[in-house]
Design an enzyme around this catalytic site. Sequence first.
Site, short mmCIF file in Angstrom:
data_model
loop_
_atom_site.label_atom_id
_atom_site.label_comp_id
_atom_site.label_asym_id
_atom_site.label_seq_id
_atom_site.Cartn_x
_atom_site.Cartn_y
_atom_site.Cartn_z
N SER A 69 130.90 12.03 -0.71
CA SER A 69 131.67 11.77 1.13
C SER A 69 133.12 12.43 0.18
CB SER A 69 131.75 10.22 0.19
OG SER A 69 132.67 9.42 0.78
N TYR A 129 132.84 2.81 -5.39
CA TYR A 129 132.27 3.86 -4.15
C TYR A 129 133.38 5.46 -5.01
CZ TYR A 129 130.46 5.94 -0.19
OH TYR A 129 129.93 6.33 0.21
#
Length: 264
Positions: free
Chosen positions: A146, A159
């Site tokens: 990501s 995350y």
Amino acid sequence: MIQRSLEGRTALVTGSTSGIGLAIAQRLARDGATVCLHGLGDAAQIKAAISAASSGSGPQPGHFGGDLADPGAAQSLIDEVARTVGSIDILVNSAGIQHVCPVTEFSLERWNAVLAVNVTAAFLTIQRALPAMLERNWGRIINIASVSGYVGVPHKAAYAVSKHGLLGLTKVVSSETARTGVTCNAVCPAWVLTPLVERQIEARAARDGVSFATAATELVSASVPSGQFVKPEQVAGLVSFLCSPDADEVRGVGWNIDGGRLAR
Ligand code: NAD
């Protein structure tokens, strides 16, 4: 004309009952690979994923279960695919979860869950699948990271750590396999409109008292220069390229697909 360039290859895509993983499974099936789906979901969702990833001419994709929060399940997944379908040539680690919360309130339980699914499971699937790839001197490992692998977005501590870690893992595996026909790379999307992001948009819409559509537009335009969501099919196209012979010497990259997000 569709090129079935992955004919004869077996691909496992974790987290392919939904979103980006499903689009990747569809694309690899279209490219000719025998695709193994994996992920959570009820019978209807799994049936829909199998149907969506059926290419028409190739073998019907199989679905494999396993909660990747459990380390044993990650290892058994690789063993079960190898036993029932054959050795894995292409491993795409796409399963992932998110938890949005200020760091001062982040529970250890949520922290551990995000790290377990987003990075520890990838470590375990790679560890289990790599020996057979090295034996055949061909393999593709693609980790769906990501832009959060590069930047620290507020309220996404676990995350961000998981995706930074996934990029580190990608580079180490790439270094260890550099003299072989196995490559390991990562793909780093910005916002992609999938259930994982829909939940964040719904929370934003409720917080700001606006519609889902308005919250979605505001979310993207606040951080992405192009003002556009990345499409799951575009991520899948990049994965397809990374599986191609043209990408034989693409090794250890974290490839942004982010509407210019990280260029800013
Ligand atoms: P999604 O929620 O649509 O799909 C997640 C998939 O992971 C599902 O198939 C689900 O069953 C599976 N999964 C979740 N928890 C699991 C568990 N414990 N065990 C087994 N499988 C599990 O999400 P998505 O947006 O398609 O995300 C896919 C990947 O892309 C994730 O790694 C995510 O971090 C990454 N990503 C997403 C975006 C985005 O904007 N959507 C952006 C960058 C990176």
